[in-house]
Design an enzyme around this catalytic site. Structure first.
Site, short mmCIF file in Angstrom:
data_model
loop_
_atom_site.label_atom_id
_atom_site.label_comp_id
_atom_site.label_asym_id
_atom_site.label_seq_id
_atom_site.Cartn_x
_atom_site.Cartn_y
_atom_site.Cartn_z
N ASN A 9 0.87 -1.18 0.00
CA ASN A 9 0.00 0.00 0.00
C ASN A 9 0.90 1.23 0.00
O ASN A 9 1.47 1.57 1.03
CB ASN A 9 -0.89 -0.04 1.25
N TRP A 10 1.03 1.85 -1.18
CA TRP A 10 1.98 2.97 -1.30
C TRP A 10 1.41 4.26 -0.72
O TRP A 10 2.12 5.26 -0.62
CB TRP A 10 2.36 3.18 -2.77
N LYS A 11 0.13 4.25 -0.36
CA LYS A 11 -0.53 5.45 0.21
C LYS A 11 -0.29 6.66 -0.70
O LYS A 11 -0.18 6.51 -1.91
CB LYS A 11 -0.06 5.67 1.65
N HIS A 96 -9.61 1.22 4.66
CA HIS A 96 -8.34 1.40 5.38
C HIS A 96 -8.58 2.35 6.55
O HIS A 96 -9.38 3.28 6.45
CB HIS A 96 -7.27 1.95 4.43
N GLU A 98 -6.98 4.77 7.63
CA GLU A 98 -6.79 6.19 7.33
C GLU A 98 -8.03 6.77 6.67
O GLU A 98 -8.38 7.93 6.87
CB GLU A 98 -5.52 6.38 6.47
N GLU A 168 -5.61 -4.70 10.53
CA GLU A 168 -4.57 -3.69 10.74
C GLU A 168 -4.86 -2.91 12.01
O GLU A 168 -5.65 -1.96 11.99
CB GLU A 168 -4.54 -2.71 9.55
N GLY A 174 2.35 2.41 10.63
CA GLY A 174 3.29 3.51 10.45
C GLY A 174 4.00 3.93 11.73
O GLY A 174 4.64 4.98 11.77
N SER A 214 3.28 -2.01 10.35
CA SER A 214 4.74 -2.08 10.59
C SER A 214 5.35 -3.44 10.24
O SER A 214 6.29 -3.89 10.91
CB SER A 214 5.07 -1.67 12.03
N GLY A 236 4.93 1.30 4.73
CA GLY A 236 6.28 1.86 4.60
C GLY A 236 7.29 0.93 3.92
O GLY A 236 8.04 1.36 3.03
P1 PGA Z 1 2.73 0.35 7.61
O1 PGA Z 1 1.27 0.56 6.95
O2 PGA Z 1 3.27 -0.94 7.07
O3 PGA Z 1 3.53 1.56 7.16
O4 PGA Z 1 2.54 0.30 9.09
C1 PGA Z 1 0.39 -0.51 6.77
C2 PGA Z 1 -0.91 -0.04 6.15
O5 PGA Z 1 -1.41 1.02 6.56
O6 PGA Z 1 -1.47 -0.70 5.26
#
Ligand code: PGA
Length: 258
Positions: A9-11, A96, A98, A168, A174, A214, A236
């Site tokens: 997931n490159w966000k 997600h 976010e 998640e 993150g 993470s 990340g």
């Molecule tokens: P992260 O993000 O690996 O940077 O913790 C995971 C995600 O939000 O899908």
């Protein structure tokens, strides 16, 4: 055994040339591993086309980070499932944390999108996860159940068998603070039970449940070796071919030893 599935997931990161470069880097880094593991990258919507062409004929799949539930019309700024399919996407991340917590998406919004993505023939990756205060208040399993039921409302067992779930924990995204394998497995096993009681044992056995939060090459193997963890949704560590490859390699190694 369920085939592992690792998605990046490159966000909201990278520019066009960096996206294309990362896609071709990932395609060559994981090329030999896609026999054992499903792999996908989910770039920002505007770079889906550039990434599609950079992936070429690689087995790495393409996913979007969101979709709108309507087919077309006056929905300024939105992207339909048909458009995502047209541009070569196979997957769509939905719900997600976010989007739930920053953009205010409800279970009802996520549910409409899940229906639309399945109707459009793509595979939803449906995210669920608790906040830190919910975990500390002992509400984790209740929160997960509510998100599971709300996000999947009205689907048939056949529909549910096609989707992917991503657990998640919000406090692990993150932050560098990964859930322990035991913490993650507890929720994954609970999701597996929910699949069985809400649908049937075939669905429960088939649906892949990714862990996200993470995930790195150094912790991937112990997470992925848990019986109900079938892959990872990686933020990340998906932004560099080497670290993403390390996670895919851990999944491939476990798949070949099972
Ligand atoms: P992260 O993000 O690996 O940077 O913790 C995971 C995600 O939000 O899908």
């Amino acid at each position: 055994m369920r085939r592992p599935f690792i998605a990046g997931n490159w966000k909201m990161n990278l520019n066009q040339s960096e996206s294309a470069e990362l896609a071709s880097g990932v395609a060559s880094a994981v090329g030999d591993l896609t026999g054992a593991v499903d792999v996908a990258v989910c770039p920002p919507t505007v770079y889906l086309a550039a990434v599609r062409s950079a992936l070429g004929d690689s087995a790495v799949g393409l996913g979007a980070q969101n979709a709108y539930h309507e087919e077309s019309g006056a929905f300024t700024g939105e992207t339909s499932v048909g458009m995502l399919a047209d541009i070569g996407c196979q997957y769509v991340i939905l719900g997600h944390s976010e989007r739930r917590n920053i953009l205010g998406e409800s279970n009802e919004d996520v549910n409409k999108k899940v229906h639309a993505v399945l109707a459009g023939g793509l595979i939803p990756i449906v995210c669920v996860g608790e906040l830190l205060e919910q975990r500390e208040a002992g509400q984790t399993l209740a929160v997960i159940k509510e998100q599971f039921q709300g996000s999947l409302a009205g689907l048939t067992a056949d529909d549910v068998a096609k989707l992917v779930i991503a657990y998640e924990p919000v406090w692990a995204i993150g932050t560098g603070k990964v859930a322990t394998p035991e913490q993650a497995e507890e929720v994954h096993a609970d999701l597996r039970r929910l699949l069985e009681t809400s649908y049937n044992s075939d669905v429960a056995a088939a649906v892949r449940i990714q862990y996200g939060g993470s995930v790195k090459p150094t912790n991937a193997a112990e997470l992925l070796s848990q019986p109900n963890i079938d892959g990872a949704l990686v933020g990340g560590a998906s932004l560099k071919p080497d670290s993403f490859q390390g996670i895919v390699a851990a999944a491939a190694e476990l798949a070949s030893s099972n």
